[in-house]
Scaffold this motif. Structure first.
Motif, PDB file in Angstrom:
ATOM      1  N   GLN B 159      41.353  46.667  49.239  1.00 27.58           N
ATOM      2  CA  GLN B 159      40.112  46.059  49.727  1.00 27.58           C
ATOM      3  C   GLN B 159      39.952  46.203  51.238  1.00 27.58           C
ATOM      4  OE1 GLN B 159      37.967  43.881  47.435  1.00 27.58           O
ATOM      5  NE2 GLN B 159      36.668  44.743  48.998  1.00 27.58           N
ATOM      6  N   ILE B 164      37.716  49.656  49.209  1.00 24.79           N
ATOM      7  CA  ILE B 164      37.307  50.060  47.856  1.00 24.79           C
ATOM      8  C   ILE B 164      37.452  48.889  46.874  1.00 24.79           C
ATOM      9  CG2 ILE B 164      37.620  51.709  45.978  1.00 24.79           C
ATOM     10  CD1 ILE B 164      38.743  53.685  47.995  1.00 24.79           C
ATOM     11  N   GLY B 165      38.649  48.354  46.749  1.00 25.24           N
ATOM     12  CA  GLY B 165      38.808  47.184  45.870  1.00 25.24           C
ATOM     13  C   GLY B 165      38.950  47.539  44.405  1.00 25.24           C
ATOM     14  N   ILE B 166      39.813  48.502  44.106  1.00 23.39           N
ATOM     15  CA  ILE B 166      40.063  48.860  42.703  1.00 23.39           C
ATOM     16  C   ILE B 166      40.774  47.722  42.000  1.00 23.39           C
ATOM     17  CG2 ILE B 166      41.410  50.402  41.198  1.00 23.39           C
ATOM     18  CD1 ILE B 166      39.002  51.692  42.597  1.00 23.39           C
ATOM     19  N   LEU B 167      41.715  47.094  42.709  1.00 25.54           N
ATOM     20  CA  LEU B 167      42.551  46.076  42.092  1.00 25.54           C
ATOM     21  C   LEU B 167      42.020  44.684  42.377  1.00 25.54           C
ATOM     22  CD1 LEU B 167      45.950  47.674  43.085  1.00 25.54           C
ATOM     23  CD2 LEU B 167      45.098  47.434  40.755  1.00 25.54           C
ATOM     24  N   GLY B 168      42.126  43.819  41.382  1.00 20.84           N
ATOM     25  CA  GLY B 168      41.720  42.437  41.584  1.00 20.84           C
ATOM     26  C   GLY B 168      42.540  41.543  40.672  1.00 20.84           C
ATOM     27  N   PHE B 169      42.532  40.261  40.983  1.00 22.23           N
ATOM     28  CA  PHE B 169      43.160  39.290  40.094  1.00 22.23           C
ATOM     29  C   PHE B 169      42.244  39.097  38.896  1.00 22.23           C
ATOM     30  CE2 PHE B 169      45.124  38.267  44.123  1.00 22.23           C
ATOM     31  CZ  PHE B 169      46.438  37.970  43.759  1.00 22.23           C
ATOM     32  N   GLN B 170      42.809  39.016  37.716  1.00 23.74           N
ATOM     33  CA  GLN B 170      41.990  38.716  36.552  1.00 23.74           C
ATOM     34  C   GLN B 170      42.657  37.656  35.681  1.00 23.74           C
ATOM     35  OE1 GLN B 170      42.616  42.565  33.908  1.00 23.74           O
ATOM     36  NE2 GLN B 170      41.951  43.075  35.949  1.00 23.74           N
ATOM     37  N   GLY B 179      44.875  44.018  38.279  1.00 26.48           N
ATOM     38  CA  GLY B 179      44.561  45.320  37.704  1.00 26.48           C
ATOM     39  C   GLY B 179      43.152  45.746  38.025  1.00 26.48           C
ATOM     40  N   PRO B 180      42.795  46.958  37.631  1.00 25.14           N
ATOM     41  CA  PRO B 180      41.414  47.411  37.792  1.00 25.14           C
ATOM     42  C   PRO B 180      40.513  46.666  36.798  1.00 25.14           C
ATOM     43  CG  PRO B 180      42.911  49.278  37.447  1.00 25.14           C
ATOM     44  CD  PRO B 180      43.667  48.023  37.105  1.00 25.14           C
ATOM     45  N   VAL B 181      39.229  46.796  36.982  1.00 22.87           N
ATOM     46  CA  VAL B 181      38.263  46.111  36.131  1.00 22.87           C
ATOM     47  C   VAL B 181      38.573  46.378  34.654  1.00 22.87           C
ATOM     48  CG1 VAL B 181      36.622  48.038  36.305  1.00 22.87           C
ATOM     49  CG2 VAL B 181      35.778  45.766  35.775  1.00 22.87           C
ATOM     50  N   ASP B 183      41.082  45.649  33.116  1.00 27.49           N
ATOM     51  CA  ASP B 183      42.489  46.021  32.949  1.00 27.49           C
ATOM     52  C   ASP B 183      42.623  47.486  32.524  1.00 27.49           C
ATOM     53  OD1 ASP B 183      45.140  45.434  33.163  1.00 27.49           O
ATOM     54  OD2 ASP B 183      45.348  44.598  31.146  1.00 27.49           O
ATOM     55  N   ARG B 580      31.999  57.073  38.354  1.00 30.37           N
ATOM     56  CA  ARG B 580      32.875  56.061  38.947  1.00 30.37           C
ATOM     57  C   ARG B 580      33.702  55.382  37.862  1.00 30.37           C
ATOM     58  NH1 ARG B 580      30.064  51.769  41.542  1.00 30.37           N
ATOM     59  NH2 ARG B 580      31.739  51.559  43.035  1.00 30.37           N
TER      60      ARG B 580
END
Lengths: 164, 582
Positions: B159, B164-170, B179-181, B183, B580
């Motif tokens: 981020q 970019i922000g490929i990874l996030g808490f889920q 993981g990415p959107v 998962d 994308r």
């Protein structure tokens, strides 16, 4: 990726535009999409991420944090069975299993024909009516209304599965 | 600003208001263990490993986020703090896959080190674990959440460094995952494979897709002719794999090691870099002269190319059509080298040692095939080479310096070496462009305006009576505003260098791990590595790509001239818009 209906895309666009300039727009958009489409499709996550300048993973994080949002389409009728303490001790687990068997719908899932979804919920705040089950917007206190609940569900099954 | 007084472990120290307890402690050489904390990157205090006790307060506080106050009395090592730290680690470990012996980070893991430091001695909370995700579909990066400890360093890197922000808490609670959107796999989202997430991961949850075993097989196969090349940035970092100080240039030892391992030829990607400059500088000159699409943007960084294809497909015509240096050299090895040495190209295996994870995918790109054949068969990161050397039982530090093979592609110039730092490609291209356009051999060599490992760099340079505006961006975050300007038709630049990683290849996603202690200290590891390369540039007798005599010979005997049809066949590529999300 499964494609969603064109009308859904148009609706998502409208919702995003409607809330774009408000403070804290992400949750407003998600709530509206959930309400209108019954779930949050990937296309909505993409549109919201672009409009709010946040990454798709970020939006997905919000969607999965709150149990109100779902990423799978919900059934036509949404059944919520409360498994809060009061309801549980009054036998809501048995009712949950009964409903799952009647509808052929897995707990916390959607029946294969898309007619029902069953959610096992946390306390819904109506402990006086325990055990509580809601079907769409109707609430049943199952001490007294269990038969009514069963009739309603059976009616839906009859209408859609037998005649449909 | 007036200093305030605080007491840490019964000693008094002066501090600035607003400083965190951790800052003050570190300034005074007091060690507080941390895990999620990375200077200028994370500031959430999420792991709680750095807890300390403050007199008069019931609860412990996270020292990485808690500001000091006048008269504060802090105990960093009271029994309460020590116990809490140990317990936090026991809890983290309880939801962590404990197959340390077969983990890629074994002996190089920050969690392992902290457990040792805090005295974790038992599996105190054995029980349920979060259902893990394992993703090794993408060409460069593997994600294994069974190892993930949710520190969030990768999330912040993607981020904040890359924007970019490929990874996030889920999800939430015990089910939380990074993981990415949806998962999904890195291969199915807009990940550029730069590997910066790997570089900051304290454990083995993110790592490069290893290709070591393919290389071992090739070396063991008597029918194969294995040719290896090493990128410029690798020599500035490989020493760290063997506990040498950051910035030690180990070119000679590295060549020595590769020869001992049995590679049939050892070349320097620098030759490819000189070749790239010949093609790219001339492409630029042609664009300027013939009204081509400007600004021209460099295409050496496969992470950046991935980004452009997914996020700015409308700018693909701005991208130079040049392949990156190691691909160019690979193409020459499988054509010119094969012909001259009479080796069928099917028997040649090309291996690249790169500071990069995205190069693994680049080698496999359909757009890069020449007559259906890959220029480069396998790409190893700097870290993988370190492992390979250890595996082969080579005492790296004790090696004598050796030289790269000198036949055909052995010569290189100072211009090529600096490809490994941000601004290097630009500087190298300017050196050649000036000579070619003004038809001379100019002593103007160092374009210091485009040097530096931090922030956007720009310069206006007069060449042949025309002012050329150039910019150098490293990381997608720095590149984005430049790209927006081009998209909106307001860019003033003629030539832009974009590298996928902050600082350029010296800080690539395949370089040696820089542990948090160093990232959080005042050591500027990027600049140290960059200095090693600039020193090598200065030491070269020839510092301009077009004066490389082997390059000149290659054009005379094979490629004809820069941007010729032959050159295009082997050395150039094309790009496509890529979705994308797949």
């Amino acid at each position: 990726m499964k494609k969603i209906k064109e009308e859904y895309l148009v609706r998502i666009d409208e919702i995003v535009k409607m809330h774009q300039d408000k403070p804290g727009p992400v949750k407003l958009m998600l709530h509206e999409v959930q309400k209108e489409l019954g779930y949050i499709p990937f296309e909505a996550i993409e549109a919201i991420s672009e409009a709010t300048n946040r990454s798709a993973a970020d939006i997905y994080g919000v969607v999965t944090f709150y149990s109100q949002f779902t990423t799978e389409p919900k059934g036509k009728h949404v059944i919520g069975v409360c498994l809060g303490t009061a309801c549980y001790v009054n036998g809501s687990q048995t009712i949950l299993e009964l409903l799952s068997e009647m509808t052929g719908c897995p707990v916390n899932g959607t029946s294969s024909d898309g007619l029902f979804s069953i959610d096992a919920t946390r306390c819904v705040g109506a402990c006086g009516l325990a055990p509580v089950v809601s079907v769409d917007d109707t609430v049943f206190g199952c001490q007294k209304q269990l038969e009514e609940l069963k009739m309603l569900v059976l009616n839906y099954i009859k209408e859609e599965r037998v005649n449909g | 600003m007036e200093k305030i007084k605080v007491k840490i472990n019964n000693r008094e120290y002066l501090a600035n208001p607003g400083q965190t307890i951790l800052d003050v402690a570190r300034e005074n050489n007091i060690h507080i263990p941390t895990l999620c904390h990375l200077k200028d990157l994370t500031g959430t205090g999420s792991c709680r490993v750095c807890q300390v006790e403050i007199k008069g307060m019931n609860k412990l506080v996270a020292s990485c986020v808690y500001p000091v106050a006048d008269g504060m009395e802090i105990k960093t090592n009271s029994k309460k703090a020590l116990d809490a730290r140990k317990q936090i680690l026991e809890l983290i470990v309880s939801n962590h896959s404990k197959d340390c012996l077969s983990c890629i980070r074994n002996t190089n893991c920050e969690l392992q080190r902290l457990c040792q430091e805090t005295g974790v001695r038992e599996d105190a909370y054995a029980g349920a674990k979060t259902t893990p995700t394992f993703d090794d579909v993408a060409p460069g990066i593997v994600r294994d959440t069974s190892k993930c400890i949710l520190c969030g360093r990768c999330v912040a890197a993607c981020q904040k460094m890359q924007g970019i922000g490929i990874l996030g808490f889920q999800n939430r609670g015990f089910k939380t995952k990074i993981g990415p959107v949806y998962d999904r796999s890195f291969a199915d989202v807009n990940c550029i494979q730069c590997g910066q997430c790997i570089n900051v991961c304290p454990v083995g949850a993110l790592y490069e897709k290893e290709e070591i075993h393919y290389v071992i097989d090739a070396l063991d196969d008597p029918d194969k002719y294995v040719v290896v090349q090493t990128a410029p940035a690798v020599r500035a970092s490989l020493g760290e794999e063997f506990s040498m100080p950051i910035g030690t240039r180990v070119t000679g030892k590295m060549v020595s090691a590769l020869k001992l391992m049995g590679f049939d030829r050892v070349y320097d990607t620098n030759f490819g870099a000189d070749l790239t400059i010949m093609e790219e500088a001339n492409e630029f000159i042609n664009r300027v002269k013939n009204g081509g699409v400007l600004p021209q943007i460099t295409s050496c960084s496969p992470g950046w190319v991935n980004y452009c294809e997914m996020e700015y497909p409308e700018l693909l015509d701005n991208l130079s059509t040049c392949k990156s240096p190691h691909m160019m050299l690979g193409a020459m090895i499988k054509s010119r080298f094969a012909d001259i040495n009479n080796i069928p190209k099917e028997k040649i295996v090309t291996v690249s040692i790169m500071p990069c994870t995205a190069k693994k995918g680049e080698a496999r790109r359909e757009e890069n095939l020449v007559d259906g054949v890959q220029d480069i068969d396998y790409v190893l990161t700097t870290r993988e080479l370190g492992k390979l050397i250890k595996m082969y039982g080579i005492d790296f530090k004790a090696l004598e310096d050796e030289k790269y093979d000198q036949d055909l592609f052995g010569e290189y110039t100072g211009a090529a070496v600096i490809f490994g730092v941000s601004g290097g490609v630009m500087e190298a291209a300017l050196r050649t462009a000036k000579d070619v356009l003004e038809d001379g051999d100019f002593q103007q060599l160092e374009y210091t305006q485009v040097r530096g490992e931090h922030g956007l760099k720009e310069a206006s340079i007069e060449i042949a009576g025309t002012v050329i505006n150039v910019a150098v961006a490293h990381s997608m975050k720095l590149a984005k505003p430049l790209l927006e300007d081009i998209k909106n038709g307001v860019s003033k630049y003629h030539f832009i260098e974009i590298m996928g990683c902050p600082g350029g290849c010296v800080n690539g996603g395949g370089q040696s791990y820089v542990p948090a202690q160093i990232r959080n200290s005042n050591i500027d590891y990027m600049t140290l590595r960059a200095k090693a390369l600039y020193a090598e540039d200065e030491a070269q007798p020839v510092r301009k790509s077009h004066l490389n005599t082997q390059i000149q010979a290659l054009y005379k005997e094979f490629l004809k001239e820069p941007n010729s049809d032959v050159a295009h066949h082997y050395l150039h590529t094309h790009y496509h818009k890529k979705p994308r999300f797949k």
